[in-house]
Design a protein around this motif. Sequence first.
Motif, mmCIF file in Angstrom:
data_model
loop_
_atom_site.group_PDB
_atom_site.id
_atom_site.type_symbol
_atom_site.label_atom_id
_atom_site.label_comp_id
_atom_site.label_asym_id
_atom_site.label_seq_id
_atom_site.Cartn_x
_atom_site.Cartn_y
_atom_site.Cartn_z
ATOM 1 N N ILE A 2 -5.715 -2.565 -8.967
ATOM 2 C CA ILE A 2 -5.131 -1.499 -8.160
ATOM 3 C C ILE A 2 -6.301 -0.677 -7.631
ATOM 4 C CG2 ILE A 2 -3.569 0.478 -8.081
ATOM 5 C CD1 ILE A 2 -2.089 -2.014 -8.903
ATOM 6 N N THR A 3 -6.350 -0.455 -6.322
ATOM 7 C CA THR A 3 -7.464 0.311 -5.767
ATOM 8 C C THR A 3 -6.955 1.520 -4.989
ATOM 9 O OG1 THR A 3 -7.543 -0.998 -3.730
ATOM 10 C CG2 THR A 3 -8.908 -1.743 -5.561
ATOM 11 N N ILE A 4 -7.742 2.566 -5.006
ATOM 12 C CA ILE A 4 -7.471 3.744 -4.180
ATOM 13 C C ILE A 4 -8.708 3.983 -3.329
ATOM 14 C CG2 ILE A 4 -6.947 6.197 -4.110
ATOM 15 C CD1 ILE A 4 -5.595 5.965 -6.780
ATOM 16 N N GLU A 5 -8.492 4.011 -2.015
ATOM 17 C CA GLU A 5 -9.583 4.256 -1.089
ATOM 18 C C GLU A 5 -9.389 5.624 -0.449
ATOM 19 O OE1 GLU A 5 -11.821 1.978 2.644
ATOM 20 O OE2 GLU A 5 -9.949 1.200 1.791
ATOM 21 N N PHE A 6 -10.439 6.425 -0.438
ATOM 22 C CA PHE A 6 -10.368 7.769 0.122
ATOM 23 C C PHE A 6 -11.040 7.802 1.497
ATOM 24 C CE2 PHE A 6 -10.180 8.292 -4.481
ATOM 25 C CZ PHE A 6 -9.062 9.095 -4.605
ATOM 26 N N TYR A 7 -10.504 8.667 2.359
ATOM 27 C CA TYR A 7 -10.975 8.748 3.737
ATOM 28 C C TYR A 7 -11.459 10.159 4.054
ATOM 29 C CZ TYR A 7 -8.640 4.268 4.235
ATOM 30 O OH TYR A 7 -8.260 2.962 4.070
ATOM 31 N N ASN A 8 -12.539 10.209 4.823
ATOM 32 C CA ASN A 8 -13.095 11.499 5.200
ATOM 33 C C ASN A 8 -12.576 11.999 6.537
ATOM 34 O OD1 ASN A 8 -14.783 11.776 2.902
ATOM 35 N ND2 ASN A 8 -16.233 10.319 3.810
ATOM 36 N N SER A 27 0.836 -1.196 0.000
ATOM 37 C CA SER A 27 0.000 0.000 0.000
ATOM 38 C C SER A 27 0.872 1.247 0.000
ATOM 39 C CB SER A 27 -0.938 0.005 1.215
ATOM 40 O OG SER A 27 -0.195 0.050 2.415
ATOM 41 N N PHE A 28 0.305 2.330 -0.486
ATOM 42 C CA PHE A 28 1.024 3.596 -0.621
ATOM 43 C C PHE A 28 0.133 4.708 -0.071
ATOM 44 C CE2 PHE A 28 2.341 0.655 -3.830
ATOM 45 C CZ PHE A 28 3.730 0.782 -3.896
ATOM 46 N N SER A 29 0.705 5.497 0.830
ATOM 47 C CA SER A 29 -0.048 6.586 1.429
ATOM 48 C C SER A 29 0.421 7.950 0.935
ATOM 49 C CB SER A 29 0.072 6.537 2.959
ATOM 50 O OG SER A 29 1.434 6.597 3.348
ATOM 51 N N LYS A 30 1.382 7.949 0.032
ATOM 52 C CA LYS A 30 1.868 9.200 -0.555
ATOM 53 C C LYS A 30 2.140 8.965 -2.033
ATOM 54 C CE LYS A 30 5.523 12.724 -0.197
ATOM 55 N NZ LYS A 30 4.585 13.859 -0.138
ATOM 56 N N ILE A 31 1.791 9.937 -2.841
ATOM 57 C CA ILE A 31 2.091 9.880 -4.261
ATOM 58 C C ILE A 31 3.052 11.014 -4.578
ATOM 59 C CG2 ILE A 31 1.161 10.007 -6.600
ATOM 60 C CD1 ILE A 31 -1.408 8.827 -5.578
ATOM 61 N N PHE A 32 4.193 10.667 -5.130
ATOM 62 C CA PHE A 32 5.230 11.656 -5.403
ATOM 63 C C PHE A 32 4.990 12.337 -6.743
ATOM 64 C CE2 PHE A 32 7.194 8.596 -2.505
ATOM 65 C CZ PHE A 32 7.751 9.440 -1.561
ATOM 66 N N THR A 33 5.638 13.485 -6.914
ATOM 67 C CA THR A 33 5.566 14.199 -8.188
ATOM 68 C C THR A 33 6.815 13.969 -9.029
ATOM 69 O OG1 THR A 33 6.462 16.183 -7.123
ATOM 70 C CG2 THR A 33 4.064 15.986 -7.260
ATOM 71 N N LYS A 34 7.906 13.512 -8.384
ATOM 72 C CA LYS A 34 9.142 13.159 -9.079
ATOM 73 C C LYS A 34 9.720 11.913 -8.421
ATOM 74 C CE LYS A 34 11.374 16.985 -8.408
ATOM 75 N NZ LYS A 34 12.444 18.013 -8.481
ATOM 76 N N TYR A 35 10.432 11.114 -9.189
ATOM 77 C CA TYR A 35 10.983 9.869 -8.663
ATOM 78 C C TYR A 35 11.956 10.124 -7.522
ATOM 79 C CZ TYR A 35 9.081 7.689 -12.895
ATOM 80 O OH TYR A 35 8.234 7.247 -13.882
#
Length: 286
Positions: free
Chosen positions: A270-276, A207-215
Motif C-alpha cells: 500500500i503506498t501513499i504519494e504526496f503532492y506539492n 486509489s483513494f484521494s480522500k480519507i474519511f474519519t467515520k465510515y
Amino acid sequence: MSLITLTTDFGTKDHFVGAVKGAIYSELSDAKIVDITHEISPFNITETAYILKNSYKSFPEGTIHIIGVDSELSRDNKHIALELDNHFFVCPDNGLISMIASEIKPTKIVEINIHDRIESSFPVLDVFVQVACFIARGGNLTVIGKEIQEFKKLVEIQPKVNQAQNQIIGGVLYIDNYGNVITNISLKMFQDIGKGRRFKASARRYSFSKIFTKYNEVAGDSAHDSIQYDGSKLAIFNSAGFLEIAIYRSNLATVGGASTLLGLNYRDPITIEFYNDSKPDFTPLS
C-alpha cells in the motif's frame, strides 16, 4: 484476584484452550481468565501483534498476557517474559513484541530458563502457565529467567518512507472479521510525512484521494438513505490509528469485504504519494 488473558491460534475445536485454562485454575483457583482471541491465523505473528497492541491497554495495570502463537521452543525462538507499560507478557521471542513495544520500552525482559525442569511440546500449557501464575503471585521476573536487553525485531511490519519520492510504502498488516484491510501506516506517520499536503493512496489498481474519519461519511448528505452506498470502497484511519481500506457496510456473506472485492491480501503493498502542487482531485485528510 489475578487477571490473565489468552491470545492464541489454537481455535476452539480442540482441547488446547480448555487445558490451558484448567492448568491456570489448578494453580490459581481465584484467577480471572479473559480470552482475547483464539482465532489468530496459524503462526501469524503480525496479526497477533496487531490484535494485542490494540487490546492490552483496555485491561487494568498488572494484567498478565499469555501469548500462544508460534510458541515452540527452539534456538531461534526462545521464550521470554517482560514487563511493559505496567503489564506483563509471557510469549515466544518471535518478533511480535517489537510491534507492541514500538513506542514504549519494556521495563524488564527475561529469557525464561525453567525449561531445564520441563520438557514439553506444549509450552503454553507447561511453561507459560507456570510463569504467568508465578508473576500473579508477585514473583520477580529475574527468578524465572536471565535478564536480557533485546528482543527480536520484525522489520517487515514497519512501513518505509521514501523522502525523495514523497512516498510512504506500507503493506497489509491484518484483515478483520468484516474483510476490512488494515495497513501498517499510522495516522501519526501520515501527518508527520504528509504535513497537510494533497495525496493519493494506492492499493493494487485502486486509489483513494480522500480519507474519511467515520465510515458513514462516504454517504455524505444522504446518510439517512445510506443503503445505496452499501458496497462503496473507502479509506479511513481506524480506531487503532492505522490506515484501513474498507467496504461500507461490508457483509462477507453477501456484498463481500475489501480483501476479496479489491483482491488485497496479507503483505500486499500500500503506498501513499504526496503532492506539492494544488491538484484539485487530491483531498487532504480533514
